[in-house]
Design a protein around this motif. Structure first.
Motif, short mmCIF file in Angstrom:
data_model
loop_
_atom_site.label_atom_id
_atom_site.label_comp_id
_atom_site.label_asym_id
_atom_site.label_seq_id
_atom_site.Cartn_x
_atom_site.Cartn_y
_atom_site.Cartn_z
N VAL A 1 0.85 -1.19 0.00
CA VAL A 1 0.00 0.00 0.00
C VAL A 1 0.89 1.24 0.00
O VAL A 1 1.80 1.36 0.82
CB VAL A 1 -0.93 0.00 1.23
CG1 VAL A 1 -1.69 1.32 1.32
CG2 VAL A 1 -1.90 -1.18 1.15
N ASP A 2 0.63 2.15 -0.93
CA ASP A 2 1.53 3.30 -1.09
C ASP A 2 1.04 4.56 -0.35
O ASP A 2 1.59 5.63 -0.52
CB ASP A 2 1.76 3.61 -2.57
CG ASP A 2 0.47 3.85 -3.35
OD1 ASP A 2 -0.60 3.92 -2.70
OD2 ASP A 2 0.54 3.96 -4.58
N GLU A 3 -0.02 4.42 0.46
CA GLU A 3 -0.51 5.56 1.25
C GLU A 3 -0.64 5.13 2.71
O GLU A 3 -1.75 5.08 3.26
CB GLU A 3 -1.86 6.04 0.72
CG GLU A 3 -1.80 6.56 -0.71
CD GLU A 3 -3.19 6.95 -1.22
OE1 GLU A 3 -4.15 6.18 -0.99
OE2 GLU A 3 -3.31 8.01 -1.83
N PRO A 4 0.48 4.84 3.39
CA PRO A 4 0.39 4.29 4.74
C PRO A 4 -0.26 5.24 5.75
O PRO A 4 -0.98 4.79 6.65
CB PRO A 4 1.85 4.01 5.11
CG PRO A 4 2.66 4.88 4.19
CD PRO A 4 1.86 4.96 2.92
N ARG A 5 -0.04 6.55 5.61
CA ARG A 5 -0.66 7.47 6.56
C ARG A 5 -2.18 7.42 6.46
O ARG A 5 -2.88 7.33 7.47
CB ARG A 5 -0.16 8.90 6.35
CG ARG A 5 -0.84 9.90 7.27
CD ARG A 5 -0.21 11.28 7.21
NE ARG A 5 -0.84 12.17 8.18
CZ ARG A 5 -0.38 13.38 8.49
NH1 ARG A 5 0.71 13.84 7.90
NH2 ARG A 5 -1.01 14.12 9.38
N VAL B 1 -8.38 -1.40 3.71
CA VAL B 1 -7.21 -2.13 3.23
C VAL B 1 -7.47 -2.74 1.85
O VAL B 1 -6.63 -2.66 0.95
CB VAL B 1 -6.79 -3.23 4.24
CG1 VAL B 1 -5.69 -4.11 3.65
CG2 VAL B 1 -6.31 -2.60 5.53
N VAL B 2 -8.65 -3.33 1.68
CA VAL B 2 -8.98 -3.93 0.38
C VAL B 2 -9.01 -2.85 -0.70
O VAL B 2 -8.48 -3.05 -1.81
CB VAL B 2 -10.31 -4.69 0.44
CG1 VAL B 2 -10.78 -5.09 -0.96
CG2 VAL B 2 -10.17 -5.94 1.31
N ASP B 3 -9.61 -1.70 -0.40
CA ASP B 3 -9.66 -0.60 -1.37
C ASP B 3 -8.25 -0.13 -1.72
O ASP B 3 -7.92 0.05 -2.90
CB ASP B 3 -10.48 0.56 -0.81
CG ASP B 3 -10.55 1.73 -1.77
OD1 ASP B 3 -11.10 1.58 -2.87
OD2 ASP B 3 -10.02 2.81 -1.42
N ALA B 4 -7.41 0.09 -0.69
CA ALA B 4 -6.04 0.54 -0.95
C ALA B 4 -5.25 -0.52 -1.71
O ALA B 4 -4.45 -0.20 -2.59
CB ALA B 4 -5.34 0.86 0.38
N TYR B 5 -5.51 -1.77 -1.38
CA TYR B 5 -4.80 -2.88 -2.04
C TYR B 5 -5.19 -2.95 -3.52
O TYR B 5 -4.34 -3.14 -4.39
CB TYR B 5 -5.15 -4.18 -1.33
CG TYR B 5 -4.13 -5.27 -1.51
CD1 TYR B 5 -2.87 -5.17 -0.93
CD2 TYR B 5 -4.43 -6.41 -2.25
CE1 TYR B 5 -1.94 -6.17 -1.09
CE2 TYR B 5 -3.51 -7.41 -2.42
CZ TYR B 5 -2.26 -7.29 -1.83
OH TYR B 5 -1.34 -8.29 -2.00
N ARG B 6 -6.46 -2.78 -3.80
CA ARG B 6 -6.92 -2.82 -5.19
C ARG B 6 -6.37 -1.65 -5.98
O ARG B 6 -5.98 -1.80 -7.14
CB ARG B 6 -8.45 -2.82 -5.23
CG ARG B 6 -9.06 -4.17 -4.83
CD ARG B 6 -10.56 -4.09 -4.72
NE ARG B 6 -11.12 -5.40 -4.40
CZ ARG B 6 -12.34 -5.60 -3.91
NH1 ARG B 6 -13.14 -4.56 -3.69
NH2 ARG B 6 -12.77 -6.82 -3.66
#
Length: 242
Positions: free
Chosen positions: A182-186, A226-231
């Motif tokens: 995931v490239d937006e950890p914050r 998490v699923v949204d960020a992962y996708r």
């Protein structure tokens, strides 16, 4: 997926420093503990190929010992063997992430539900909350993620069950595989600083039912995030391939 550092050979620089952790009994279990910790910390990102020669040389262990450690971590779903290619750190699918959260909800909510009468031993939870807030103030979002995992490990530990703790150790390690891509950890982790604090406060005040409700809502929201960020991360990689 685009070829990048994670697709190449594992960088084992610094791994030799862990050799002392093996002690006098260089068992496959100890090697797997070291590699599991390194994978969880992002030292070996998803998609990384693990070289037997490089890792075995860095840790000073035999090929057979290392292969057994790889087998143990494959059983935990952290590694996968690809025919004629070698052993790689797993890349999770969307379905993997969904299943991890189903498991978390079943186990973590059951732990809170079964706590019995207060007071509860929540010092470990309080420490994890403090660690997360400290990391956030420093802008260390990987540290926030680590503190968050520690919070949930401490919550599971309230069950006083070694088997449950062992099960969830693997689940949390697998979850970190998703966090690392995931490239937006914050954006992903910041909202849960306050929510961890809310759960802690409810347990400190003996409000077990409220804590369970807050936790269930937390895990459901976290799953969607998490699923949204992962996708979105996967879609970005596919665009980069073109």
């Amino acid at each position: 997926m685009a070829e990048g550092p994670a697709e190449g050979m594992a960088d084992v620089s610094g791994l030799a420093d862990d050799r002392a952790l093996l002690g006098r009994t260089s068992t496959a279990e100890r090697v797997s503990d070291i590699l599991r910790s390194r994978i969880a910390a992002g030292f070996f990102p998803p998609g990384t190929r693990l070289s037997e020669d490089s890792i075995g040389g860095a840790l000073g262990v035999s090929r057979n010992t290392l292969r057994e450690a790889f087998r143990l971590l494959t059983h935990e779903r952290l590694l996968e063997h690809q025919l004629n290619r070698g052993v790689f750190v797993r890349r999770l699918t969307d379905e993997d992430v969904e299943d991890i959260y189903r498991t978390r909800s079943l186990v973590e909510c059951a732990v809170v539900r079964g706590l019995g009468e207060p007071p509860y031993a929540v010092d470990g939870l309080a420490d994890a909350v403090s660690d997360g807030r400290r990391a956030a103030r420093a802008g260390d979002w990987k540290g926030v993620s680590t503190a968050n995992i520690h919070f949930h490990r401490e919550l599971v530990a309230l069950a006083g069950s070694a088997r449950t703790g062992e099960l969830m150790r693997s689940v949390f390690a697998e979850l970190r595989l998703a966090f690392h891509v995931v490239d937006e950890p914050r954006r992903l982790h910041e909202p849960y600083l306050a929510r961890n604090r809310q759960i802690l406060t409810a347990l400190q005040e003996g409000r077990r039912d409220d804590a369970e409700r807050l936790l269930a809502e937390y895990l459901d929201d976290s799953r969607r995030r998490v699923v949204d960020a992962y996708r979105r991360s996967g879609a970005k990689d596919e665009r980069d391939d073109r």
